[in-house]
Design an enzyme around this catalytic site. Sequence first.
Site, PDB file in Angstrom:
ATOM      1  CB  CYS A   1      -1.255   0.160   1.213  1.00 34.62           C
ATOM      2  SG  CYS A   1      -2.497  -1.075   1.570  1.00 34.62           S
TER       3      CYS A   1
ATOM      4  NE  ARG B   1       4.364   1.563  -0.581  1.00 37.87           N
ATOM      5  CZ  ARG B   1       5.513   1.070   0.427  1.00 37.87           C
ATOM      6  NH1 ARG B   1       6.814   1.699   0.437  1.00 37.87           N
ATOM      7  NH2 ARG B   1       5.507   1.242   1.317  1.00 37.87           N
TER       8      ARG B   1
ATOM      9  CD1 TRP C   1      -0.681  -6.654  -2.847  1.00 37.34           C
ATOM     10  CD2 TRP C   1      -0.277  -6.335  -1.161  1.00 37.34           C
ATOM     11  NE1 TRP C   1      -0.283  -7.845  -2.836  1.00 37.34           N
ATOM     12  CE2 TRP C   1       0.330  -8.129  -1.611  1.00 37.34           C
ATOM     13  CE3 TRP C   1       0.089  -6.196   0.170  1.00 37.34           C
ATOM     14  CZ2 TRP C   1       0.514  -9.170  -0.876  1.00 37.34           C
ATOM     15  CZ3 TRP C   1       0.409  -8.197   1.397  1.00 37.34           C
ATOM     16  CH2 TRP C   1      -0.117  -8.944   0.826  1.00 37.34           C
TER      17      TRP C   1
ATOM     18  CG  ASN D   1       1.876   0.884   3.909  1.00 36.12           C
ATOM     19  OD1 ASN D   1       1.632  -0.438   3.783  1.00 36.12           O
ATOM     20  ND2 ASN D   1       3.274   1.458   3.957  1.00 36.12           N
ATOM     21  N   GLY D   2      -0.411  -0.726   5.988  1.00 33.74           N
ATOM     22  CA  GLY D   2       0.339  -2.172   7.294  1.00 33.74           C
ATOM     23  C   GLY D   2      -0.665  -2.856   8.261  1.00 33.74           C
TER      24      GLY D   2
ATOM     25  CD  GLU E   1      16.206 -13.965  -9.749  1.00 33.44           C
ATOM     26  OE1 GLU E   1      15.474 -13.752  -7.822  1.00 33.44           O
ATOM     27  OE2 GLU E   1      15.657 -12.500  -9.832  1.00 33.44           O
TER      28      GLU E   1
ATOM     29  CE  LYS F   1      12.479 -11.317 -10.639  1.00 30.53           C
ATOM     30  NZ  LYS F   1      13.105 -11.419  -9.782  1.00 30.53           N
TER      31      LYS F   1
ATOM     32  CD  GLU G   1       8.168 -11.910  -9.127  1.00 31.56           C
ATOM     33  OE1 GLU G   1       9.840 -11.747  -9.450  1.00 31.56           O
ATOM     34  OE2 GLU G   1       7.602 -10.687  -8.736  1.00 31.56           O
TER      35      GLU G   1
ATOM     36  CG  HIS H   1      18.455 -37.532  -5.618  1.00 31.98           C
ATOM     37  ND1 HIS H   1      17.910 -39.515  -5.554  1.00 31.98           N
ATOM     38  CD2 HIS H   1      19.308 -37.243  -6.462  1.00 31.98           C
ATOM     39  CE1 HIS H   1      19.792 -39.321  -5.813  1.00 31.98           C
ATOM     40  NE2 HIS H   1      20.230 -38.527  -6.112  1.00 31.98           N
TER      41      HIS H   1
ATOM     42  CE  LYS I   1      11.175  -2.686  -6.892  1.00 31.75           C
ATOM     43  NZ  LYS I   1      11.703  -4.063  -7.713  1.00 31.75           N
TER      44      LYS I   1
HETATM   45  C1  F6R Z   1      10.619 -10.958  -6.855  1.00 29.84           C
HETATM   46  C2  F6R Z   1      11.093  -9.504  -6.321  1.00 29.84           C
HETATM   47  C3  F6R Z   1      11.079  -9.907  -4.684  1.00 29.84           C
HETATM   48  C4  F6R Z   1      11.723  -9.275  -3.770  1.00 29.84           C
HETATM   49  C5  F6R Z   1      11.675  -9.450  -2.253  1.00 29.84           C
HETATM   50  C6  F6R Z   1      12.159  -8.910  -1.081  1.00 29.84           C
HETATM   51  O1  F6R Z   1      11.472 -10.618  -8.184  1.00 29.84           O
HETATM   52  O2  F6R Z   1      11.703  -8.397  -5.916  1.00 29.84           O
HETATM   53  O3  F6R Z   1      11.016 -11.862  -4.383  1.00 29.84           O
HETATM   54  O4  F6R Z   1      13.317  -9.249  -3.870  1.00 29.84           O
HETATM   55  O5  F6R Z   1      10.137  -8.943  -2.254  1.00 29.84           O
HETATM   56  O6  F6R Z   1      12.961  -7.332  -1.439  1.00 29.84           O
HETATM   57  P1  F6R Z   1      13.134  -6.195  -1.124  1.00 29.84           P
HETATM   58  O7  F6R Z   1      14.443  -6.477  -1.426  1.00 29.84           O
HETATM   59  O8  F6R Z   1      12.719  -4.723  -1.499  1.00 29.84           O
HETATM   60  O9  F6R Z   1      13.617  -6.703   0.512  1.00 29.84           O
END
Ligand code: F6R
Length: 591
Positions: free
Chosen positions: A2, A27, A71, A95-96, A464, A468, A471, A487, A586
């Site tokens: 948020c 956010r 969010w 927010n929270g 990684e 990607k 997500e 296995h 994010k």
């Molecule tokens: C994936 C992604 C998330 C962040 C995670 C940590 O693409 O962006 O997995 O890496 O939420 O976020 P930060 O780095 O802001 O602590």
Amino acid sequence: MCGIVGCVAKENCYERIYAALSRLEYRGYDSAGIAMLQEGAGFHLRKKRGYVSNLKGRPLAGEAGIGHTRWATHGKPTDANAHPHGCGKFMLVHNGIIENYLSLKEELCAQGEQFASETDSEVIVKLISRAYTGDFFSAVRTACRRLRGSYAIAVLCSDHPGEVIGARQGSPLVAGASDTALYICSDIPALCGDADYICPASDGEFICIRDGKIQFFDEAGSELCKCFTRVLPESRAETSVSGTFMEKEIAQIPRAIADTLQGVSSLDYAPCARALRAAKCVYAVACGTAFHAALVFGDVVQNTVGAHVVCTVSSEFRYANLPIGVGDLVVAVSQSGETADTLEAVRLAAKRGAFVIAVTNIAHSTLAALADFSIVMRAGPEIAVAATKSYNCQLVCLYYLAAQMQYFRTQAYPVWFLSLRDLPAAAEAAFDCFPQMSALAAKWKDARGMLFLGRSLDLRTAAEGALKTKEIAYVFAEGYAAGELKHGTLALIEEGFPVVALSTRRDIASKTENALAESKARGAQVVLLSQSEESLNESCADFRIRLPNLPECLMPAVAVIPLQYFACRLCLLRGYDPDKPRNLAKSVTVE
Ligand code: F6R
């Protein structure tokens, strides 16, 4: 999660709030809303499910306003659950997460209050309303004392036009000022172009905008003396680009790596020399993509320095009962510096007496404030929800940190140290793989699942790449240890099953080859990314993708780039928006 904003401005107040919300949308984007307070006319409210752009239209009148982009946590993404929430003379955005909201709600219902939403946030505005006896600030303070959990709030009161009050506990909040507007906001880049000076609030603090000025107060209501700093140009985020933010941010990787290298090499590591030299135990904590960077750090430190690093996802850190204490080193990695799980892990580590080093993209973040020493990467604003350039930059910071650790212990840098300067060019060279990755995305557009395989550091890159893909393209993907396939997971392989394999360590290439041969024998389509054409037997892959050549321990910083691009192409071809993946946000500021 948020984003909240509050603004007092004589002109264009609605437009300013709308612009800030558009920049806060990373956010969360389940719903958005703005409430304006117009002297003599009261509140004007517009809120809607979906993106901030739904609030476009004739600006609502008023000299003070609050805005929110959501969010969803408590209650579905609906118009009714969208903020701002109102009660009597008050409007609020939050927010929270209010952890005791159910008991507060029961208490308020028993007193005759009726709720219009399913949110936890609505209890706050009801508490403020009930505490109000004419003193706006005192009502907000009284209500906040009842709250457990995390919050950043912005509140309007119809008795006090031209005023906005904010409070912070566990969720980020900054004040911003220019000649023509005063703000409170969830982050600094959202105030881009409109606030020249900013000042972050700490937990337990209140920000009052009134009488044309900004004041900070502590929990006891005493005024605090705070310093505003000038907003650096790097903090200013762009709002519109051609193409998606994710494509643009991938394109920025070489520049971001070069800037970060410059930043980390000009940093004075003396304040953390003792911890780097003599740490009894090294812990690395982070979430998601940042955790994959932490894992690379763990491998590199182990291989280079010979020290063992315990890597733990932040959400598990507190429950793992780790014997952490004085003399230990904790490296916390977070792009945003606001991830609640990582902050909690760091608070615990600090309480136990460990030395904390933060690796973050945001100099004014809570993480940077909590840490004993901060390494601020220079990735620039990252708007797309999926982390790309920040990952590459996290790796640069962590390589540098590992090299410093080696230096403080042996007075010599690792053999790969000088090759760090080749990273920007190698990252650029990795773009040569894009046409092949694009073709691959088209070929696998309708795949229902994928495996990303690797060993050692390649396993981190595989994880990684899989994250990607999941997500943003919504294709189930798993980053898997190549040697583990036989296995159990090999059972998933059938005719045409997509397998992406990484093989950047020559000494174990033949081992990876076994796993690929086993997959191909069961009908898998295998694409292999490697820096050397000869390293693997021709027959174990259907396609080969050539990576730039670097010392093996630095390969994760560039090998991931084709995978970031692949996920982005796959997402676009499947018709999704890579910048705003469903259900995500994010900055994950809730535990
Ligand atoms: C994936 C992604 C998330 C962040 C995670 C940590 O693409 O962006 O997995 O890496 O939420 O976020 P930060 O780095 O802001 O602590």
